[in-house]
Design an enzyme around this catalytic site. Structure first.
Site, mmCIF file in Angstrom:
data_model
loop_
_atom_site.group_PDB
_atom_site.id
_atom_site.type_symbol
_atom_site.label_atom_id
_atom_site.label_comp_id
_atom_site.label_asym_id
_atom_site.label_seq_id
_atom_site.Cartn_x
_atom_site.Cartn_y
_atom_site.Cartn_z
ATOM 1 N N ASP A 102 3.062 -4.417 8.029
ATOM 2 C CA ASP A 102 1.776 -3.727 7.898
ATOM 3 C C ASP A 102 0.679 -4.791 7.989
ATOM 4 O OD1 ASP A 102 -0.517 -2.422 7.168
ATOM 5 O OD2 ASP A 102 0.173 -1.812 5.182
ATOM 6 N N HIS A 153 0.876 -1.177 0.000
ATOM 7 C CA HIS A 153 0.000 0.000 0.000
ATOM 8 C C HIS A 153 0.915 1.231 0.000
ATOM 9 C CE1 HIS A 153 -2.815 2.944 1.803
ATOM 10 N NE2 HIS A 153 -3.802 2.115 1.531
ATOM 11 N N CYS A 161 -4.683 2.467 -3.620
ATOM 12 C CA CYS A 161 -3.441 2.947 -3.002
ATOM 13 C C CYS A 161 -2.298 1.971 -3.229
ATOM 14 C CB CYS A 161 -3.620 3.237 -1.511
ATOM 15 S SG CYS A 161 -4.905 4.420 -1.156
ATOM 16 N N LYS A 217 -10.706 -0.521 10.165
ATOM 17 C CA LYS A 217 -10.965 -1.705 9.344
ATOM 18 C C LYS A 217 -11.392 -2.888 10.201
ATOM 19 C CE LYS A 217 -7.424 -0.455 5.922
ATOM 20 N NZ LYS A 217 -8.175 0.230 4.859
ATOM 21 N N GLN A 231 -4.643 -5.402 6.998
ATOM 22 C CA GLN A 231 -5.645 -6.315 6.441
ATOM 23 C C GLN A 231 -5.648 -7.661 7.158
ATOM 24 O OE1 GLN A 231 -7.817 -5.352 4.244
ATOM 25 N NE2 GLN A 231 -6.895 -3.438 3.581
#
Lengths: 425, 148
Positions: A203, A124, A380, A230, A206
């Site tokens: 990261d 991202h 993104c 999220k 998700q």
């Protein structure tokens, strides 16, 4: 598994799911963008603002103590949710981007010419641009993992290029791709990076909403970033988890109130982590809301949510694969109708029978007219789309409230869209 | 507001058969514009002969609205004076910002009147304006070059 998982009971907690959009029931398949919010999360924030609002840490009255308890309680809940060793390993930021900027700027403070930072082409923008800025400022070199035709990191190519070497100081990568759905081998990559003494940043934006990632230190990473919105929480709060010794070794990021020990006009000393990294009044109500989101997800059951998402994602993959003109950008295999070792984000392109690429923004507009919310664009992740040879894609992303019937509505609307642009109006 | 009103045949026709597409020489100014939120990109060239627009050529990726709008724009401005072209750009922009409450003038806007439906989709207005913005920028640069 759908007979054991009571999705209707979950859906009852999300009032927006009762809405109609353009005369159709809302079909929300944009959860990788931001999740819907259940009533208990909004109630917790509302209760905080209406009955316990005060500033934290510095207000020495009853409301101040309650607000502090709410904020620090949120920290403890997030720590428990990801299996952190202590709440002090949780740093609150305003989103995952800020968490990654914190990581890049503090780890980047010691970098110079000749040092190398390694990321991946599937990141991202929030895990690309902060490192580009650091590389520009310090003279360090930015390198990256490529992907294979199977949409996974190309580890062989990386080995052949000696991508991770004695000059590598930081390796930063996504746990689960927000476009491909690919799950990266965090343990293997972390061990590889540590073998040359590099720091590892992950990261997990998700991953945390769906996967039970705890105990977080088992991933082998040094710093892990994710965001609240999220995972049913509010916008405005992100998280950087760090191993206690790593956080203790890092310099401050932003300066201001709360992050100091003693301030003199000639210089200051800084607070211990996590407060060293939380300058100014923090997102108090947001942390209260995020704590409530952790409670909610825990009550529904982490493994049940993971299994439900594998079911809905698998159902969507099977449906899309059967649809002429659809190309899935990411692993699309299913076993017994279940998605295998992948996240819920499914990106794809749409082509008409006469060979016209239907642009994702047109797909999005068409689907929205049928009440179906998806994302269209580069999500993104422009470099990844370039690597895949497309400028943009359409992406569906389910969550714990999604149903097979919603996937059916998406597939039907997609078929109509493809044929509309193919001249069968 | 139905998608049929949005995606009028004129728009789909221009999307499938873009007029004046491709980059050509000679030109007086070249610009690149992007719509960062969606990734639509355009590189556009303008050729002037005095005050007259002799050519508009472009390479672009993007949705049907942005592609068709650029195609229609090139039809409209080629052969006109810069002043006439800028007046059309202003008229088109006014229509796009009208939320659909607008009586488009087919005598001046020609095929561009088809975009009245887009004005009712606020998220898509910027798509329709991308090519026009690039053209205005290119003309400004070409004119500035001529004056300097």
């Amino acid at each position: 598994m759908s007979d054991r998982y009571d999705v209707d009971r979950v859906r009852a907690d999300f009032p927006v799911l009762a809405r109609t959009i353009n005369g159709y029931p809302l079909t929300y398949l944009d959860s990788a963008n931001t999740s819907l919010k259940p009533r208990p999360v909004v109630d917790a924030m509302s209760d905080h603002y209406l009955f316990h609002n005060a500033n934290v840490a510095r207000a020495m009255h009853t409301l101040g103590a309650e607000a502090t308890a709410g904020y620090e309680g949120g920290r403890a809940k997030v720590a428990a949710f990801i299996g952190a060793a202590t709440p002090e390993e949780i740093v609150f930021t305003k989103n995952a981007s800020e968490a990654l900027n914190l990581a890049a700027n503090t780890l980047g403070a010691g970098l110079g010419v000749g040092d190398e930072i390694v990321i991946t082409v599937m990141e991202h923008h929030s895990n690309i641009v902060p490192w580009q800025l650091v590389a520009e400022r310090t003279g360090a070199t930015l390198r990256w993992f490529d992907i294979t035709d199977d949409f996974v990191l190309d580890l062989d190519k990386a080995r052949a290029e000696n991508l991770i070497n004695e000059r590598t100081k930081v390796v930063s990568f996504t746990f689960v791709s927000n476009v491909l759905g690919t799950v990266n081998p965090v343990n293997e990559l972390s061990a590889w990076a540590h073998s040359v003494g590099a720091r590892v940043v992950v990261d997990a934006s998700q991953a945390v909403p769906t996967l039970d990632v705890g105990p977080i230190s088992d991933l082998g990473a040094d710093l892990v970033a994710f965001t609240g919105h999220k995972m049913l929480g509010p916008t405005g709060v992100g998280v950087l988890w760090g191993r206690a010794d790593v956080l203790a070794s890092l310099p401050p990021f932003l300066g201001g109130g709360e992050m100091i020990a003693v301030v003199e006009m000639t210089g200051s000393t800084y607070a211990e982590p996590p407060y060293r990294f939380e300058a100014g009044t923090p997102p108090i109500a947001e942390v209260v809301g995020l704590g409530a989101a952790c409670d909610y997800l825990t009550a529904v059951g982490r493994s049940a949510i993971t299994a439900h998402e594998a079911d809905i994602t698998g159902y969507a993959l099977d449906g899309l694969r059967a649809l002429e003109g659809i190309r899935i950008l990411g692993p699309s295999a299913t076993i017994d109708g279940l998605a295998v070792n992948r996240g819920g984000a499914v990106a794809f392109t749409v082509e008409t029978a006469d060979g016209l690429d239907v642009h994702p923004h047109d797909v999005m507009t068409m689907l929205d007219s049928r009440g179906v919310a998806v994302r269209g664009g580069h999500h993104c992740a422009r470099p990844l789309h370039r690597r895949l040879g497309v400028t943009a894609s359409t992406r569906l992303s389910p969550y714990l409230y999604s149903t097979r019937a919603e996937v059916d509505r998406l597939i039907e609307a997609l078929t109509w869209t493809r044929d509309f642009f193919g001249g069968k109006r | 507001m139905s998608v049929e009103q949005l995606y009028q045949d004129i728009i789909l026709d221009h999307y499938k058969q873009r007029h004046h597409a491709g980059l050509r020489d000679p030109y007086d100014a070249q610009v690149s514009h992007v719509n960062p939120s969606c990734g639509d990109e355009i590189m556009l060239r303008v050729a002037l002969d005095g005050d007259r627009v002799t050519d508009v050529s472009y390479e672009a990726v993007g949705c049907s609205i942005s592609q068709a709008s650029t195609s229609v724009m090139s039809d409209l401005v080629i052969g006109k004076t810069v002043t006439e072209g800028l007046a059309l750009a202003a008229e088109f922009s006014d229509m796009m910002h009208s939320q659909g409450e607008w009586e488009p003038n087919e005598d001046t806007l020609e095929d561009a009147v088809a975009f009245i439906g887009v004005a009712k989709f606020p998220a898509r207005v910027k798509c329709a304006l991308l090519g026009w913005s690039a053209w205005k920028d290119a003309v400004a640069r070409a004119t500035a070059k001529e004056e300097s």
